[in-house]
Design an enzyme around this catalytic site. Structure first.
Site: not given
Length: 305
Positions: A44, A72, A86, A190
């Site tokens: 993203d 991540y 988010d 997210r």
């Protein structure tokens, strides 16, 4: 590298925030004067971190790399619910937060292993031929089928660990926790944060995201776009495409079988059954092959025609 079609290899880009993955590919096309550029795993725009770019003949490896697991560092802000799941979205609701670390870690156990996840409305998943984010921007919400994803690791990180791997964008804030997430292809971090917040009863949103591993590449060798631009010879930054297949054993095809190998025909193989990196007599990486019963068949060729 300035001649069209001469840049072949892999470049792990440390993607900056605010750029789409395709923005990065477009920049690499210009910097390397190479029209064939792909990437392994969309990030993203708000996210930073490892985006493996595949240039030239190496784009043939994208189909293998895209299936790989990702890792991540995610910042989970509790007490906030947004329409995009988010921090870039519109705040729908804020709630008081009573949960501490003990409550958070107890809830994380529910999300480890194989779970069902519904893609967010603000995503590129297509329903009825339309991308969900296109519908979401018009205020339309549609039913989305859940998908099975795997969360192989999910743990709370200490601030010192975050400082090492995510030096910026992860500032300590009230009711914010840092998580390490290792997951399968297709996982929305997210959405994971949103669902963890729901499980705690206070809601939650993703406030920062940094990818630390993709397609088997960590951030140790990642370069910024500024470093690529400043390099006297950007091609020197490229990893050879066979670096991605390093987990497979290697063999060299004899001169007598070289023509058959390059033409995509099966050729005699004295190696054990399995998948192999196949090289020419000159050391050039030719193909990824599968040996069965004394015959090697090409899975994918990588030599420049």
């Amino acid at each position: 590298y300035k001649r069209q079609g001469m840049a072949n290899g892999i470049l792990v880009v440390d993607k900056p925030s605010g750029w789409t993955s395709m923005d990065v590919c477009a920049k690499l096309k210009g910097l390397f004067q190479e029209r064939r550029v792909g990437h392994a795993g969309t990030l993203d725009p708000m996210a930073t971190g490892g985006l493996p770019g595949f240039l030239g003949r190496a784009t043939r490896a994208v189909e293998f790399a895209a299936e790989s697991e990702k890792e991540y560092i995610a910042a989970l802000r509790l007490g906030v619910i947004t329409d995009t799941q988010d921090i870039t979205g519109s705040v729908l609701e804020t709630r008081p937060v009573a949960a501490g670390r003990e409550e958070l870690e107890a809830v994380l156990e529910r999300f480890r292993g194989e779970i069902a996840q519904v893609p967010p409305m603000y995503s590129a998943v297509k329903i009825g031929g339309r991308k969900l984010y296109e519908l979401a921007r018009k205020g339309t919400e549609v039913e989305r089928p859940s998908r099975r994803v795997t969360i192989r690791a999910l743990e709370v990180l200490e601030e010192a660990d975050v400082r090492r791997d995510a030096p910026c964008g992860f500032e300590p804030e009230p009711d914010t926790w840092f998580l390490r997430v290792a997951c399968s292809k297709g996982t929305y971090v997210r959405t994971l944060c949103h669902e963890i917040g729901q499980a705690l009863g206070c809601g939650g949103t993703l406030s920062a995201l940094r990818r630390t591993r993709a397609a088997g590449f960590g951030l140790e060798g990642a370069v910024t776009l500024e470093q690529v631009r400043a390099a006297g010879d950007p091609a020197a930054l490229l990893l050879p495409v066979d670096a991605y297949f390093a987990r497979y054993p290697a063999l060299t095809v004899p001169d007598a079988a070289l023509s058959r190998a390059k033409n995509g025909n099966p050729f005699p193989c004295a190696a054990a059954d399995g998948d192999w990196r196949v090289y020419g007599p000159d050391g050039a990486f030719l193909l990824l092959g599968r040996c069965r019963g004394g015959q090697m068949k090409t899975i994918k060729s990588f030599f420049e025609v």
